[in-house]
Design a protein around this motif. Structure first.
Motif, mmCIF file in Angstrom:
data_model
loop_
_atom_site.group_PDB
_atom_site.id
_atom_site.type_symbol
_atom_site.label_atom_id
_atom_site.label_comp_id
_atom_site.label_asym_id
_atom_site.label_seq_id
_atom_site.Cartn_x
_atom_site.Cartn_y
_atom_site.Cartn_z
ATOM 1 N N SER A 34 59.297 -48.873 -23.440
ATOM 2 C CA SER A 34 60.055 -47.826 -24.130
ATOM 3 C C SER A 34 59.883 -46.442 -23.503
ATOM 4 C CB SER A 34 59.639 -47.760 -25.598
ATOM 5 O OG SER A 34 58.272 -47.366 -25.690
ATOM 6 N N CYS A 35 58.976 -46.315 -22.514
ATOM 7 C CA CYS A 35 58.662 -45.027 -21.864
ATOM 8 C C CYS A 35 58.166 -44.004 -22.880
ATOM 9 C CB CYS A 35 59.860 -44.493 -21.099
ATOM 10 S SG CYS A 35 60.276 -45.497 -19.669
ATOM 11 N N LEU A 36 57.371 -44.483 -23.828
ATOM 12 C CA LEU A 36 56.769 -43.606 -24.831
ATOM 13 C C LEU A 36 55.267 -43.533 -24.605
ATOM 14 C CD1 LEU A 36 58.639 -44.793 -28.040
ATOM 15 C CD2 LEU A 36 59.090 -42.744 -26.684
ATOM 16 N N ALA A 37 54.716 -42.335 -24.794
ATOM 17 C CA ALA A 37 53.278 -42.123 -24.648
ATOM 18 C C ALA A 37 52.683 -41.747 -25.994
ATOM 19 C CB ALA A 37 53.009 -41.006 -23.644
ATOM 20 N N THR A 38 51.457 -42.216 -26.220
ATOM 21 C CA THR A 38 50.686 -41.779 -27.372
ATOM 22 C C THR A 38 49.791 -40.658 -26.879
ATOM 23 O OG1 THR A 38 50.715 -44.014 -28.271
ATOM 24 C CG2 THR A 38 49.072 -42.498 -29.172
ATOM 25 N N ILE A 39 49.910 -39.489 -27.503
ATOM 26 C CA ILE A 39 49.169 -38.311 -27.040
ATOM 27 C C ILE A 39 48.432 -37.655 -28.203
ATOM 28 C CG2 ILE A 39 50.800 -37.891 -25.175
ATOM 29 C CD1 ILE A 39 50.885 -35.351 -27.787
ATOM 30 N N GLN A 40 47.476 -36.805 -27.832
ATOM 31 C CA GLN A 40 46.767 -35.978 -28.814
ATOM 32 C C GLN A 40 46.501 -34.631 -28.152
ATOM 33 O OE1 GLN A 40 42.693 -37.038 -29.963
ATOM 34 N NE2 GLN A 40 43.312 -36.683 -32.071
ATOM 35 N N ALA A 41 46.653 -33.561 -28.913
ATOM 36 C CA ALA A 41 46.366 -32.231 -28.379
ATOM 37 C C ALA A 41 44.882 -32.140 -28.032
ATOM 38 C CB ALA A 41 46.738 -31.154 -29.385
ATOM 39 N N ARG A 42 44.575 -31.560 -26.877
ATOM 40 C CA ARG A 42 43.168 -31.402 -26.459
ATOM 41 C C ARG A 42 42.468 -30.411 -27.375
ATOM 42 N NH1 ARG A 42 41.588 -31.998 -20.479
ATOM 43 N NH2 ARG A 42 43.164 -33.425 -19.687
ATOM 44 N N GLY A 43 41.207 -30.704 -27.634
ATOM 45 C CA GLY A 43 40.379 -29.778 -28.390
ATOM 46 C C GLY A 43 40.674 -29.743 -29.879
ATOM 47 N N HIS A 45 41.453 -32.245 -33.598
ATOM 48 C CA HIS A 45 41.302 -33.554 -34.225
ATOM 49 C C HIS A 45 42.599 -33.922 -34.926
ATOM 50 C CE1 HIS A 45 37.070 -33.783 -33.262
ATOM 51 N NE2 HIS A 45 36.923 -32.549 -33.687
ATOM 52 N N ASP A 46 43.696 -33.390 -34.384
ATOM 53 C CA ASP A 46 45.018 -33.703 -34.929
ATOM 54 C C ASP A 46 45.314 -35.183 -34.742
ATOM 55 O OD1 ASP A 46 45.368 -31.045 -35.523
ATOM 56 O OD2 ASP A 46 46.633 -30.634 -33.789
ATOM 57 N N GLU A 47 46.218 -35.675 -35.537
ATOM 58 C CA GLU A 47 46.639 -37.065 -35.403
ATOM 59 C C GLU A 47 47.381 -37.257 -34.092
ATOM 60 O OE1 GLU A 47 48.701 -38.739 -38.706
ATOM 61 O OE2 GLU A 47 47.427 -37.709 -40.142
ATOM 62 N N SER A 48 47.327 -38.465 -33.589
ATOM 63 C CA SER A 48 48.065 -38.813 -32.378
ATOM 64 C C SER A 48 49.558 -38.797 -32.670
ATOM 65 C CB SER A 48 47.657 -40.204 -31.897
ATOM 66 O OG SER A 48 46.298 -40.228 -31.562
ATOM 67 N N ARG A 49 50.334 -38.530 -31.622
ATOM 68 C CA ARG A 49 51.794 -38.535 -31.723
ATOM 69 C C ARG A 49 52.348 -39.436 -30.636
ATOM 70 N NH1 ARG A 49 53.600 -32.479 -31.259
ATOM 71 N NH2 ARG A 49 55.593 -33.538 -31.120
ATOM 72 N N VAL A 50 53.505 -39.992 -30.886
ATOM 73 C CA VAL A 50 54.197 -40.813 -29.892
ATOM 74 C C VAL A 50 55.456 -40.062 -29.482
ATOM 75 C CG1 VAL A 50 55.333 -43.011 -29.449
ATOM 76 C CG2 VAL A 50 53.289 -42.938 -30.898
ATOM 77 N N LEU A 51 55.631 -39.916 -28.149
ATOM 78 C CA LEU A 51 56.785 -39.173 -27.654
ATOM 79 C C LEU A 51 57.191 -39.674 -26.281
ATOM 80 C CD1 LEU A 51 55.274 -37.074 -25.523
ATOM 81 C CD2 LEU A 51 54.676 -35.985 -27.648
ATOM 82 N N SER A 52 58.354 -39.260 -25.846
ATOM 83 C CA SER A 52 58.879 -39.669 -24.548
ATOM 84 C C SER A 52 58.054 -39.055 -23.421
ATOM 85 C CB SER A 52 60.334 -39.216 -24.415
ATOM 86 O OG SER A 52 60.787 -39.435 -23.100
ATOM 87 N N ILE A 53 57.832 -39.831 -22.368
ATOM 88 C CA ILE A 53 57.079 -39.306 -21.228
ATOM 89 C C ILE A 53 57.862 -38.238 -20.474
ATOM 90 C CG2 ILE A 53 55.718 -41.415 -20.959
ATOM 91 C CD1 ILE A 53 57.482 -42.076 -18.513
#
Length: 59
Positions: A34-43, A45-53
Motif C-alpha cells: 500500500s506504500c504506507l508507513a507507520t511513523i511516530q514523531a521523534r521525542g 510519546h504520541d501515538e503512531s500514525r499511518v501515512l503515505s511514504i
C-alpha cells in the motif's frame, strides 16, 4: 520518498533523519503493497500514525 529508500532507512544501523511536514519522525514500519508507513514523531510519546511514504523527506 521512494519505497527503496524507506526500506534502506529501516534496515540501516545509522540514525537517518526523516521528516514529515517539517516534523522529525521515526519510521516504525512500512507496508510495501500500500506504500504506507507507520511513523511516530521523534521525542514524543504520541501515538503512531499511518501515512503515505510520498510525504516523507530525508533531511
Amino acid at each position: 520518498m521512494k519505497m527503496e529508500r524507506v526500506l534502506e532507512i529501516l534496515q540501516s544501523e545509522k540514525d537517518i533523519p526523516v521528516h514529515y511536514k517539517g516534523v522529525p519522525i521515526w519510521i516504525e514500519g512500512v507496508d510495501k503493497n500500500s506504500c504506507l508507513a507507520t511513523i511516530q514523531a521523534r521525542g514524543t510519546h504520541d501515538e503512531s500514525r499511518v501515512l503515505s511514504i510520498d510525504g516523507l523527506e530525508e533531511i
